[in-house]
Motif scaffolding. Structure first.
Motif, PDB file in Angstrom:
ATOM      1  N   ASP A 267      16.795  31.993  16.260  1.00 47.76           N
ATOM      2  CA  ASP A 267      17.976  31.612  17.035  1.00 47.76           C
ATOM      3  C   ASP A 267      19.186  32.456  16.657  1.00 47.76           C
ATOM      4  O   ASP A 267      20.016  32.792  17.506  1.00 47.76           O
ATOM      5  N   VAL A 268      19.296  32.756  15.370  1.00 44.66           N
ATOM      6  CA  VAL A 268      20.428  33.541  14.846  1.00 44.66           C
ATOM      7  C   VAL A 268      19.865  34.672  13.989  1.00 44.66           C
ATOM      8  O   VAL A 268      19.042  34.432  13.103  1.00 44.66           O
ATOM      9  N   ILE A 269      20.308  35.895  14.264  1.00 43.60           N
ATOM     10  CA  ILE A 269      19.925  37.041  13.443  1.00 43.60           C
ATOM     11  C   ILE A 269      21.209  37.713  12.954  1.00 43.60           C
ATOM     12  O   ILE A 269      22.051  38.113  13.764  1.00 43.60           O
ATOM     13  N   VAL A 270      21.350  37.789  11.638  1.00 46.89           N
ATOM     14  CA  VAL A 270      22.546  38.365  11.020  1.00 46.89           C
ATOM     15  C   VAL A 270      22.222  39.758  10.499  1.00 46.89           C
ATOM     16  O   VAL A 270      21.283  39.929   9.708  1.00 46.89           O
ATOM     17  N   ILE A 271      22.984  40.743  10.948  1.00 50.84           N
ATOM     18  CA  ILE A 271      22.801  42.129  10.485  1.00 50.84           C
ATOM     19  C   ILE A 271      23.934  42.463   9.544  1.00 50.84           C
ATOM     20  O   ILE A 271      25.074  42.696   9.947  1.00 50.84           O
ATOM     21  N   ASP A 272      23.616  42.449   8.254  1.00 47.53           N
ATOM     22  CA  ASP A 272      24.583  42.726   7.192  1.00 47.53           C
ATOM     23  C   ASP A 272      23.845  43.579   6.170  1.00 47.53           C
ATOM     24  O   ASP A 272      22.908  44.285   6.511  1.00 47.53           O
ATOM     25  N   GLY A 273      24.216  43.518   4.914  1.00 45.68           N
ATOM     26  CA  GLY A 273      23.457  44.258   3.899  1.00 45.68           C
ATOM     27  C   GLY A 273      23.650  45.756   4.013  1.00 45.68           C
ATOM     28  O   GLY A 273      24.769  46.246   4.211  1.00 45.68           O
ATOM     29  N   GLU A 274      22.555  46.511   3.894  1.00 43.54           N
ATOM     30  CA  GLU A 274      22.605  47.972   3.829  1.00 43.54           C
ATOM     31  C   GLU A 274      23.222  48.575   5.090  1.00 43.54           C
ATOM     32  O   GLU A 274      22.678  48.472   6.186  1.00 43.54           O
ATOM     33  N   LEU A 275      24.371  49.240   4.925  1.00 40.02           N
ATOM     34  CA  LEU A 275      25.100  49.797   6.071  1.00 40.02           C
ATOM     35  C   LEU A 275      24.294  50.847   6.827  1.00 40.02           C
ATOM     36  O   LEU A 275      24.291  50.877   8.063  1.00 40.02           O
ATOM     37  N   ALA A 276      23.603  51.701   6.082  1.00 43.10           N
ATOM     38  CA  ALA A 276      22.913  52.833   6.708  1.00 43.10           C
ATOM     39  C   ALA A 276      21.747  52.405   7.592  1.00 43.10           C
ATOM     40  O   ALA A 276      21.249  53.210   8.386  1.00 43.10           O
ATOM     41  N   THR A 277      21.321  51.153   7.473  1.00 47.27           N
ATOM     42  CA  THR A 277      20.140  50.705   8.210  1.00 47.27           C
ATOM     43  C   THR A 277      20.483  49.826   9.418  1.00 47.27           C
ATOM     44  O   THR A 277      19.578  49.373  10.117  1.00 47.27           O
TER      45      THR A 277
ATOM     46  N   LYS B 284      15.513  34.853  20.174  1.00 51.74           N
ATOM     47  CA  LYS B 284      15.204  33.888  21.227  1.00 51.74           C
ATOM     48  C   LYS B 284      16.123  34.106  22.426  1.00 51.74           C
ATOM     49  O   LYS B 284      17.224  34.635  22.302  1.00 51.74           O
ATOM     50  N   ASP B 285      15.669  33.645  23.574  1.00 50.74           N
ATOM     51  CA  ASP B 285      16.398  33.876  24.821  1.00 50.74           C
ATOM     52  C   ASP B 285      17.774  33.217  24.848  1.00 50.74           C
ATOM     53  O   ASP B 285      18.634  33.620  25.625  1.00 50.74           O
ATOM     54  N   ASP B 286      17.964  32.184  24.016  1.00 48.15           N
ATOM     55  CA  ASP B 286      19.268  31.502  23.977  1.00 48.15           C
ATOM     56  C   ASP B 286      19.967  31.709  22.637  1.00 48.15           C
ATOM     57  O   ASP B 286      20.823  30.930  22.242  1.00 48.15           O
ATOM     58  N   GLY B 287      19.626  32.792  21.946  1.00 48.69           N
ATOM     59  CA  GLY B 287      20.149  33.018  20.604  1.00 48.69           C
ATOM     60  C   GLY B 287      21.306  33.994  20.528  1.00 48.69           C
ATOM     61  O   GLY B 287      21.892  34.386  21.536  1.00 48.69           O
ATOM     62  N   MET B 288      21.631  34.403  19.298  1.00 43.02           N
ATOM     63  CA  MET B 288      22.725  35.353  19.088  1.00 43.02           C
ATOM     64  C   MET B 288      22.461  36.227  17.870  1.00 43.02           C
ATOM     65  O   MET B 288      21.737  35.841  16.941  1.00 43.02           O
ATOM     66  N   ILE B 289      23.050  37.414  17.913  1.00 41.21           N
ATOM     67  CA  ILE B 289      23.036  38.350  16.793  1.00 41.21           C
ATOM     68  C   ILE B 289      24.452  38.447  16.248  1.00 41.21           C
ATOM     69  O   ILE B 289      25.419  38.513  17.015  1.00 41.21           O
ATOM     70  N   ILE B 290      24.591  38.436  14.924  1.00 43.12           N
ATOM     71  CA  ILE B 290      25.898  38.593  14.277  1.00 43.12           C
ATOM     72  C   ILE B 290      25.879  39.905  13.499  1.00 43.12           C
ATOM     73  O   ILE B 290      25.040  40.090  12.611  1.00 43.12           O
ATOM     74  N   LEU B 291      26.772  40.812  13.837  1.00 38.52           N
ATOM     75  CA  LEU B 291      26.874  42.112  13.180  1.00 38.52           C
ATOM     76  C   LEU B 291      28.171  42.177  12.396  1.00 38.52           C
ATOM     77  O   LEU B 291      29.256  42.113  12.972  1.00 38.52           O
ATOM     78  N   ASP B 292      28.064  42.327  11.078  1.00 37.21           N
ATOM     79  CA  ASP B 292      29.278  42.420  10.269  1.00 37.21           C
ATOM     80  C   ASP B 292      29.700  43.872  10.118  1.00 37.21           C
ATOM     81  O   ASP B 292      28.889  44.797  10.260  1.00 37.21           O
ATOM     82  N   ASN B 293      30.991  44.074   9.823  1.00 40.44           N
ATOM     83  CA  ASN B 293      31.586  45.416   9.700  1.00 40.44           C
ATOM     84  C   ASN B 293      31.380  46.220  10.978  1.00 40.44           C
ATOM     85  O   ASN B 293      31.184  47.433  10.950  1.00 40.44           O
ATOM     86  N   SER B 294      31.434  45.544  12.103  1.00 41.70           N
ATOM     87  CA  SER B 294      31.148  46.185  13.388  1.00 41.70           C
ATOM     88  C   SER B 294      32.152  47.285  13.733  1.00 41.70           C
ATOM     89  O   SER B 294      31.825  48.214  14.478  1.00 41.70           O
ATOM     90  N   ASP B 295      33.365  47.205  13.178  1.00 41.42           N
ATOM     91  CA  ASP B 295      34.371  48.233  13.445  1.00 41.42           C
ATOM     92  C   ASP B 295      34.001  49.576  12.819  1.00 41.42           C
ATOM     93  O   ASP B 295      34.594  50.601  13.149  1.00 41.42           O
TER      94      ASP B 295
END
Length: 212
Positions: free
Chosen positions: A115-125, A138-149
Motif C-alpha cells: 500500500d505504501v512504498i517509501v524510497i529513502d536510504g541510498e541516494l544513488a539507487t 497496489k492500485d490504491d497505494g502511494m509512493i513516498i520519495l524523500d529528498n525529492s528536490d
C-alpha cells in the motif's frame, strides 16, 4: 528567526532535541521518519492499520510505521542501522540487510504488493528503486520519495507513470535546512483518515475552529 518561531519549532516539533540526539523523534520522544514535518503531519492523519509498508532505508521510520501499519518490510544497506531497528523490533517488522544490486532489487524477492512504498536510504539507487517499486504498488497505494528536490530524474519518472505528485517542503528533524518529501498517489488512492476530521490541529497553530 523570531523567538516565537524558534519556540514553536523546538517545543511543538522537538527539533533541537533531535539535533542533540541525532535521532528523529517527536515532541513526546516517539520515533518519526527523517522526512519533512509537513510530510510527517500528513502521514500521521492516515489510517494505516490495514496497510502493508515497504521502505528502502531502515531506522526510526520503521518503528514509526510499525506502530501504525499492519506490516513493515525495511531494506537497509548499513548493518548498524539494521541492528538498531532489530534491537527495538516489533513483531510486524521485517528487516533485510542488502548491498549492491541486492539493495534496489530487494522488493523483487517475491510478487507481494504494498500500500505504501517509501524510497529513502541510498541516494544513488533511488531511481532504480522507483522503477522496481511500481511493479509492487497496489492500485490504491502511494509512493513516498524523500529528498525529492535533489532527484529530478526520479521525480520525472514517477510523474510520467500517471501518478499524482504532491510536494511537501519544509523543515524536518535533525537538519538545519529545508528539503522536500514528495508523495506519488495512484489515481485510485483511497486512504481513510485516522480520526473524525482531516486536517487535524497543526502543531504550533492557532485554535480557531469553525463549524463549517
Amino acid at each position: 528567526m523570531s523567538e516565537m518561531i524558534q519556540k514553536i519549532i523546538d517545543k511543538e516539533y522537538n527539533h533541537a532535541r533531535t539535533q542533540e540526539l541525532g535521532s528523529c523523534v517527536d515532541a513526546n520522544g516517539c520515533p518519526i521518519p527523517w522526512m519533512t514535518y509537513p510530510a510527517i503531519f500528513y502521514i500521521n492523519q492516515l489510517d494505516l492499520s490495514g496497510k502493508d509498508v515497504f521502505e528502502w532505508g531502515a531506522g526510526n521510520s520503521s518503528l514509526f510505521f510499525a506502530q501504525r501499519a499492519k506490516s513493515v518490510t525495511s531494506v537497509e544497506s548499513k548493518k548498524e542501522w539494521c541492528e538498531r531497528v532489530l534491537r527495538e523490533k516489533k513483531d510486524n517488522i521485517t528487516v533485510i540487510h542488502a548491498v549492491g544490486d541486492d539493495y534496489h532489487t530487494a522488493i523483487d524477492r517475491d510478487d507481494r504488493k504494498y500500500d505504501v512504498i517509501v524510497i529513502d536510504g541510498e541516494l544513488a539507487t533511488r531511481l532504480d528503486c522507483a522503477k522496481n517499486a511500481l511493479r509492487h504498488l497496489k492500485d490504491d497505494g502511494m509512493i513516498i520519495l524523500d529528498n525529492s528536490d535533489w532527484l529530478y530524474k526520479t521525480c520525472e519518472y514517477l510523474r510520467n507513470e500517471d501518478l499524482l505528485q504532491v510536494d511537501m517542503a519544509g523543515f524536518g528533524p535533525i537538519n538545519d535546512y529545508t528539503w522536500c518529501t514528495t508523495f506519488y498517489l495512484t489515481r485510485g488512492f483511497d486512504f481513510r483518515s485516522r480520526g473524525g476530521k482531516q486536517p487535524t490541529f497543526v502543531p504550533g497553530g492557532l485554535s480557531c475552529e469553525r463549524d463549517q
